[in-house]
Design a protein around this motif. Structure first.
Motif, PDB file in Angstrom:
ATOM      1  N   SER A 161       0.842  -1.195   0.000  1.00 29.63           N
ATOM      2  CA  SER A 161       0.000   0.000   0.000  1.00 29.63           C
ATOM      3  C   SER A 161       0.877   1.246   0.000  1.00 29.63           C
ATOM      4  CB  SER A 161      -0.906   0.004   1.241  1.00 29.63           C
ATOM      5  OG  SER A 161      -1.662   1.205   1.312  1.00 29.63           O
ATOM      6  N   ASN A 162       0.835   1.984  -1.099  1.00 27.27           N
ATOM      7  CA  ASN A 162       1.539   3.255  -1.217  1.00 27.27           C
ATOM      8  C   ASN A 162       0.634   4.240  -1.945  1.00 27.27           C
ATOM      9  OD1 ASN A 162       3.460   5.300  -1.359  1.00 27.27           O
ATOM     10  ND2 ASN A 162       4.422   4.465  -3.196  1.00 27.27           N
ATOM     11  N   PRO A 163       0.202   5.294  -1.256  1.00 22.88           N
ATOM     12  CA  PRO A 163       0.528   5.663   0.115  1.00 22.88           C
ATOM     13  C   PRO A 163      -0.201   4.788   1.150  1.00 22.88           C
ATOM     14  CG  PRO A 163      -1.047   7.209  -0.795  1.00 22.88           C
ATOM     15  CD  PRO A 163      -0.658   6.300  -1.914  1.00 22.88           C
ATOM     16  N   ALA A 164       0.420   4.657   2.325  1.00 22.07           N
ATOM     17  CA  ALA A 164      -0.219   3.891   3.399  1.00 22.07           C
ATOM     18  C   ALA A 164      -1.519   4.559   3.821  1.00 22.07           C
ATOM     19  CB  ALA A 164       0.732   3.769   4.588  1.00 22.07           C
ATOM     20  N   ILE A 202      10.676  -6.219   3.495  1.00 22.26           N
ATOM     21  CA  ILE A 202      10.442  -7.549   4.045  1.00 22.26           C
ATOM     22  C   ILE A 202      11.725  -8.374   3.923  1.00 22.26           C
ATOM     23  CG2 ILE A 202       7.946  -7.587   3.706  1.00 22.26           C
ATOM     24  CD1 ILE A 202       8.436  -9.103   1.084  1.00 22.26           C
ATOM     25  N   TYR A 203      12.003  -9.169   4.925  1.00 20.76           N
ATOM     26  CA  TYR A 203      13.266  -9.894   5.011  1.00 20.76           C
ATOM     27  C   TYR A 203      13.363 -10.993   3.945  1.00 20.76           C
ATOM     28  CZ  TYR A 203      17.056 -12.678   7.034  1.00 20.76           C
ATOM     29  OH  TYR A 203      18.216 -13.378   7.234  1.00 20.76           O
ATOM     30  N   ASP A 212       5.953  -4.580   6.944  1.00 24.07           N
ATOM     31  CA  ASP A 212       6.830  -3.433   7.180  1.00 24.07           C
ATOM     32  C   ASP A 212       6.170  -2.154   6.704  1.00 24.07           C
ATOM     33  OD1 ASP A 212       7.931  -2.251   4.590  1.00 24.07           O
ATOM     34  OD2 ASP A 212       8.531  -4.318   4.267  1.00 24.07           O
ATOM     35  N   ASN A 213       6.392  -1.103   7.457  1.00 25.26           N
ATOM     36  CA  ASN A 213       6.021   0.254   7.044  1.00 25.26           C
ATOM     37  C   ASN A 213       7.263   1.102   7.283  1.00 25.26           C
ATOM     38  OD1 ASN A 213       4.783   2.571   6.246  1.00 25.26           O
ATOM     39  ND2 ASN A 213       3.400   2.746   7.984  1.00 25.26           N
ATOM     40  N   LEU A 214       8.159   1.087   6.311  1.00 29.25           N
ATOM     41  CA  LEU A 214       9.493   1.653   6.489  1.00 29.25           C
ATOM     42  C   LEU A 214       9.834   2.712   5.447  1.00 29.25           C
ATOM     43  CD1 LEU A 214      11.282  -1.780   7.073  1.00 29.25           C
ATOM     44  CD2 LEU A 214      10.689  -0.118   8.845  1.00 29.25           C
ATOM     45  N   GLN A 215       9.356   2.537   4.229  1.00 35.22           N
ATOM     46  CA  GLN A 215       9.743   3.435   3.152  1.00 35.22           C
ATOM     47  C   GLN A 215       8.925   4.728   3.187  1.00 35.22           C
ATOM     48  OE1 GLN A 215      10.088   1.425  -0.721  1.00 35.22           O
ATOM     49  NE2 GLN A 215       9.975  -0.527   0.349  1.00 35.22           N
ATOM     50  N   HIS A 271       4.340  -2.961   3.115  1.00 39.40           N
ATOM     51  CA  HIS A 271       4.462  -4.258   2.446  1.00 39.40           C
ATOM     52  C   HIS A 271       4.020  -5.347   3.420  1.00 39.40           C
ATOM     53  CE1 HIS A 271       7.829  -2.832  -0.546  1.00 39.40           C
ATOM     54  NE2 HIS A 271       6.639  -2.348  -0.834  1.00 39.40           N
ATOM     55  N   VAL A 272       3.243  -6.300   2.925  1.00 41.25           N
ATOM     56  CA  VAL A 272       2.781  -7.427   3.743  1.00 41.25           C
ATOM     57  C   VAL A 272       2.906  -8.704   2.917  1.00 41.25           C
ATOM     58  CG1 VAL A 272       0.916  -8.371   5.143  1.00 41.25           C
ATOM     59  CG2 VAL A 272       1.062  -5.909   4.822  1.00 41.25           C
ATOM     60  N   VAL A 273       3.516  -9.740   3.503  1.00 41.51           N
ATOM     61  CA  VAL A 273       3.698 -10.990   2.757  1.00 41.51           C
ATOM     62  C   VAL A 273       3.376 -12.184   3.645  1.00 41.51           C
ATOM     63  CG1 VAL A 273       6.160 -11.317   3.327  1.00 41.51           C
ATOM     64  CG2 VAL A 273       5.275 -12.194   1.158  1.00 41.51           C
ATOM     65  N   TRP A 274       2.873 -13.252   3.016  1.00 39.26           N
ATOM     66  CA  TRP A 274       2.649 -14.537   3.687  1.00 39.26           C
ATOM     67  C   TRP A 274       3.376 -15.603   2.883  1.00 39.26           C
ATOM     68  CZ3 TRP A 274      -0.242 -16.001   8.061  1.00 39.26           C
ATOM     69  CH2 TRP A 274      -0.337 -17.391   8.265  1.00 39.26           C
ATOM     70  N   ARG A 275       4.212 -16.405   3.575  1.00 42.40           N
ATOM     71  CA  ARG A 275       4.931 -17.491   2.924  1.00 42.40           C
ATOM     72  C   ARG A 275       4.672 -18.801   3.676  1.00 42.40           C
ATOM     73  NH1 ARG A 275       8.905 -15.644  -0.668  1.00 42.40           N
ATOM     74  NH2 ARG A 275       8.545 -17.757  -1.463  1.00 42.40           N
ATOM     75  N   ASP A 276       4.517 -19.874   2.910  1.00 44.27           N
ATOM     76  CA  ASP A 276       4.407 -21.230   3.469  1.00 44.27           C
ATOM     77  C   ASP A 276       5.685 -21.985   3.120  1.00 44.27           C
ATOM     78  OD1 ASP A 276       1.790 -21.283   4.674  1.00 44.27           O
ATOM     79  OD2 ASP A 276       0.955 -21.177   2.651  1.00 44.27           O
ATOM     80  N   PHE A 277       6.365 -22.506   4.116  1.00 44.01           N
ATOM     81  CA  PHE A 277       7.674 -23.121   3.887  1.00 44.01           C
ATOM     82  C   PHE A 277       7.602 -24.310   2.929  1.00 44.01           C
ATOM     83  CE2 PHE A 277       8.291 -21.528   8.423  1.00 44.01           C
ATOM     84  CZ  PHE A 277       8.801 -20.309   7.996  1.00 44.01           C
TER      85      PHE A 277
END
Length: 333
Positions: free
Chosen positions: A163-166, A211-212, A299-302, A309-315
């Motif tokens: 989301s930009n702008p937040a 995001i890492y 994260d809300n850093l930039q 940025h929001v992410v979901w990961r399944d290993f």
């Protein structure tokens, strides 16, 4: 069972399969495309591009598939119908709002070519009309939705929203925060922590720019960090589960409920919550939720904390790898 009954049963199953195909939103969309469009949209199931994804604007990351811009009105409606049936109501609404943020950015920047709300791409891997297992993705700036379908089972990861702008500061959507739940519930939770709990949760000496896990094709379990679920009080545990529920609420309701049940069965004490940055909205911050089988990042850093940025990961389940493995174990190839 006599021959006539077997024939009737096969006819019944064939009719059911035909009826299902006639109403399958993916099949309806693909059937509405002309040959040239279909050749762009429909790729082989094992195409190496299937596991490649990103959340950059269209001009910064070349995507396969067919864009909204290349579709006629009826075709666009069929694509959005497919999205609507693949997501929950909130997931679909969030997707449409993020797409429309490109129009907000176009007005702010004065560059409607770079900020094009129709440069979002649909790509199919395998044919939903003929194949027992197939995948499709919908992707563009700040959206990456990846689905793998095997019978009644569906994989929904990786999933990325941005989301930009937040917070929108001008125009008819002024004041709107597209990803506010993912932010507000986490801030509410961290601000109930004691000083000791905040220290446990803190990602010490870590500064994040994004995001890492980035846009890696495959993500393994990260080093365990943060505070464990068992070290939270009952109310905090309840709030953390609510936050996890928000992160999976883009799935249709039944699928989301199944996902949450699976996470509970894996053991809630395996879940860790980590934090970096400020404890208030509109100040730079990052958090991570990790369990046995998944990691969610926010994260809300930039842009001085105006860009989420929001992410979901399944290993084991990203790009349907668990479903694909199960499929090949059951069906000879």
């Amino acid at each position: 069972m006599n021959t006539s009954k077997i024939i009737l049963l096969l006819m019944s199953l064939s009719f059911f399969a035909f009826k299902t195909l006639k109403t399958n939103p993916a099949v309806l969309f693909l059937n509405a495309l002309n040959n040239e469009q279909k050749s762009k949209a429909l790729l082989d199931f094992n195409d190496p591009l299937k596991d490649k994804w990103h959340y950059l604007p269209h001009s910064m990351f070349v995507r396969e598939g067919i864009s909204i811009k290349e579709l006629q009105h009826e075709q666009k409606q069929l694509l959005f119908n497919l999205l609507q049936t693949s997501l929950s109501k909130s997931g679909y609404n969030k997707t449409r709002k993020i797409i429309d943020l490109e129009n907000v950015l176009a007005k702010i920047s004065g560059d409607p070519v770079y900020r094009d709300s129709e440069k979002y791409y649909a790509t199919f891997y395998g044919n939903p009309a003929t194949d027992k297992i197939w995948s499709w993705s919908f992707e563009g700036h700040h959206i990456s939705l990846n689905f793998t379908i095997s019978g009644k089972k569906t994989s929904f990861s990786p999933r990325f929203f941005g989301s930009n702008p937040a917070t929108i500061t001008t125009g008819k959507r002024k004041g709107e925060r597209t990803l506010y739940k993912e932010d507000d519930l986490a801030l509410k939770l961290i601000n109930t922590f004691s000083k000791d709990q905040k220290q446990q949760a803190s990602l010490k000496n870590r500064t994040f720019k994004d995001i890492y896990t980035k846009n890696k094709s495959k993500v393994k379990a990260l080093k365990t960090t943060g505070i464990s679920f068992k070290d939270l009080n009952k109310e905090q545990q309840k709030e953390l589960l609510q936050l996890i529920t928000v992160h999976i609420a883009y799935m249709p309701e039944e699928k989301a409920a199944n996902k949450l049940n699976k996470i509970k069965e894996e053991g809630l004490d395996a879940i860790h919550f980590s934090w970096s940055g400020a404890y208030q909205v509109n100040k730079p911050h990052y958090y991570r939720i990790q369990g046995k089988s998944f990691v969610a990042e926010f994260d809300n850093l930039q842009n001085n904390a105006k860009h989420i940025h929001v992410v979901w990961r399944d290993f084991n389940g990203d790009f349907g790898r668990d479903l694909i493995r199960e499929h090949y174990e059951k069906v000879p190839h």
